[in-house]
Design a protein around this motif. Structure first.
Motif, mmCIF file in Angstrom:
data_model
loop_
_atom_site.group_PDB
_atom_site.id
_atom_site.type_symbol
_atom_site.label_atom_id
_atom_site.label_comp_id
_atom_site.label_asym_id
_atom_site.label_seq_id
_atom_site.Cartn_x
_atom_site.Cartn_y
_atom_site.Cartn_z
ATOM 1 N N ALA A 184 8.060 -2.751 -1.301
ATOM 2 C CA ALA A 184 8.187 -1.829 -0.177
ATOM 3 C C ALA A 184 9.648 -1.456 0.064
ATOM 4 C CB ALA A 184 7.578 -2.459 1.073
ATOM 5 N N GLU A 228 7.865 9.620 8.999
ATOM 6 C CA GLU A 228 8.220 8.857 10.195
ATOM 7 C C GLU A 228 9.179 7.728 9.851
ATOM 8 O OE1 GLU A 228 4.654 7.432 12.047
ATOM 9 O OE2 GLU A 228 3.810 9.451 12.063
ATOM 10 N N GLY A 229 8.867 6.996 8.751
ATOM 11 C CA GLY A 229 9.720 5.891 8.349
ATOM 12 C C GLY A 229 11.126 6.360 8.032
ATOM 13 N N ARG A 244 0.839 -1.196 0.000
ATOM 14 C CA ARG A 244 0.000 0.000 0.000
ATOM 15 C C ARG A 244 0.882 1.256 0.000
ATOM 16 N NH1 ARG A 244 -2.018 2.699 5.006
ATOM 17 N NH2 ARG A 244 -0.479 1.465 6.102
ATOM 18 N N ARG A 245 0.474 2.251 -0.766
ATOM 19 C CA ARG A 245 1.244 3.496 -0.798
ATOM 20 C C ARG A 245 1.028 4.249 0.495
ATOM 21 N NH1 ARG A 245 4.029 5.773 -4.590
ATOM 22 N NH2 ARG A 245 3.334 4.333 -6.173
ATOM 23 N N LYS A 246 2.119 4.629 1.148
ATOM 24 C CA LYS A 246 2.021 5.284 2.453
ATOM 25 C C LYS A 246 1.573 6.739 2.285
ATOM 26 C CE LYS A 246 4.246 1.963 4.910
ATOM 27 N NZ LYS A 246 4.153 0.935 3.893
ATOM 28 N N LYS A 247 0.892 7.258 3.308
ATOM 29 C CA LYS A 247 0.569 8.684 3.323
ATOM 30 C C LYS A 247 1.856 9.475 3.594
ATOM 31 C CE LYS A 247 -4.026 7.900 5.223
ATOM 32 N NZ LYS A 247 -4.127 6.908 6.296
ATOM 33 N N GLU A 256 3.392 9.358 7.106
ATOM 34 C CA GLU A 256 3.949 8.058 7.481
ATOM 35 C C GLU A 256 5.336 7.867 6.875
ATOM 36 O OE1 GLU A 256 0.629 4.703 7.980
ATOM 37 O OE2 GLU A 256 0.485 5.808 6.130
ATOM 38 N N ILE A 257 5.512 8.331 5.638
ATOM 39 C CA ILE A 257 6.821 8.205 4.986
ATOM 40 C C ILE A 257 7.859 9.016 5.760
ATOM 41 C CG2 ILE A 257 8.094 8.835 2.901
ATOM 42 C CD1 ILE A 257 5.576 8.192 1.336
ATOM 43 N N ARG A 259 10.832 1.028 -2.474
ATOM 44 C CA ARG A 259 10.373 2.392 -2.212
ATOM 45 C C ARG A 259 11.259 3.082 -1.192
ATOM 46 N NH1 ARG A 259 4.424 1.089 -1.732
ATOM 47 N NH2 ARG A 259 3.741 1.050 -3.888
#
Lengths: 194, 106
Positions: free
Chosen positions: B88, A189-190, A180-183, A186-187, B91
């Motif tokens: 993932a 934070e990651g 799923r593409r992150k909002k 969220e990206i 990305r």
């Protein structure tokens, strides 16, 4: 469903059934395409030779009188799984594996020697041991049909069948969650975690 | 004497299966591209399927062919999850080479 065609090899004066000839042809192409999968530099070439390998194995299942498994091999592996793999390769737009050349020598040498030992163990010893199973059982003709496999799968292995369906459901949900593409937040934070 | 179908002996099928399995192991050990590692794992799963079907046909018992379906289902689940992980990973790190993914390496 026994294959009745008998091929005469005139040079050798031997009577050989077509399943025996097919075993050698399909086996040779299967090994060649497996090597091609592992050894080719570009992922797309690997994927295409893996599809060829799956078709050869489907033919091998036909020589073993397992018709339903053979069709499922083509539908599930060559159809579904390889489409997924090729789709991901295209999506990621990968190039050749070239910039890693300097640090692979020792590791590759160890891996190849371990692989050679494994080939010796699995192949030579399997050929050296003799069993009394030199001929296929006559009941194999009826065992590979959809009817017989359904009979076994939905009576003796019904619990395993249900467990597998649960596993597939979990896999679908897991794949959706992972890909799923992150909002944007969220990206962010990651990125700080990494 | 039980009636039989003429074919090559069981050991030939097992040897072929073992050979393909070993090729898959070599692929997992030598390649660094995560997608090719996946394909090598598929090779290994398929070689085990071949020996299951061979045993099933030679023993005249179709339990082995039912197991092949379970292996195929597990392989499909593994491919879906694994490729989602690769996506993932790509990305975040912009790579699929397992050498460059060393977050958990001390």
């Amino acid at each position: 469903m026994k294959i009745e065609i008998v091929v005469f090899l005139n040079i050798l004066y031997l009577k050989v059934e077509i399943t025996v000839i097919l075993f050698y042809i399909l086996g040779a192409i299967a090994i060649a395409s497996a090597v091609g999968t592992v050894a080719s530099k570009h992922p797309v070439v690997s994927a295409v030779s893996l599809v060829l390998h799956f078709f050869m194995l489907a033919g091998m299942y036909l020589t073993l009188q397992a018709q339903f498994v053979s069709i499922m091999q083509i539908l599930v592996y060559a159809g579904a799984i390889m489409v997924l793999v090729i789709f991901v390769i295209m999506l990621l737009n990968l190039g050749d594996e070239e910039k890693l050349k300097e640090n692979i020598n020792v590791r590759k040498l160890i891996a190849l020697s371990m692989g050679a030992v494994l080939i010796f163990q699995l192949t030579i010893i399997a050929l050296a041991t003799s069993s009394d199973l030199t001929q296929m059982s006559i009941s194999a003709i009826n065992n590979g049909t959809v009817e017989a496999i359904g009979q076994t799968m939905f009576t003796k292995y019904i619990f395993h069948f249900e467990a597998i369906s649960l596993l597939l459901l979990v896999a679908i949900i897991g794949a959706l969650m992972l890909a799923r593409r992150k909002k944007p937040e969220e990206i962010q934070e990651g990125a700080t975690e990494l | 004497m039980m009636e039989t179908i003429h074919s090559v002996p069981l050991e030939y099928y097992l040897a072929l299966s073992g050979f393909i399995f070993a090729i898959g192991v070599i692929g997992v050990l030598t390649r660094r591209n995560a997608i090719i590692i996946f394909m090598s794992i598929e090779l290994m799963l398929n070689s085990v399927n071949l020996s299951l079907v061979a045993f099933s046909s030679f023993l005249g018992n179709n339990d082995g062919q039912v197991f092949v379906f379970f292996v195929m289902a597990v392989a499909a689940a593994e491919a879906a999850i694994g490729l989602a992980i690769v996506l993932a990973l790509f990305r975040i790190k912009k790579t699929v080479y397992v050498d460059e993914v060393n977050l958990l390496k001390w």
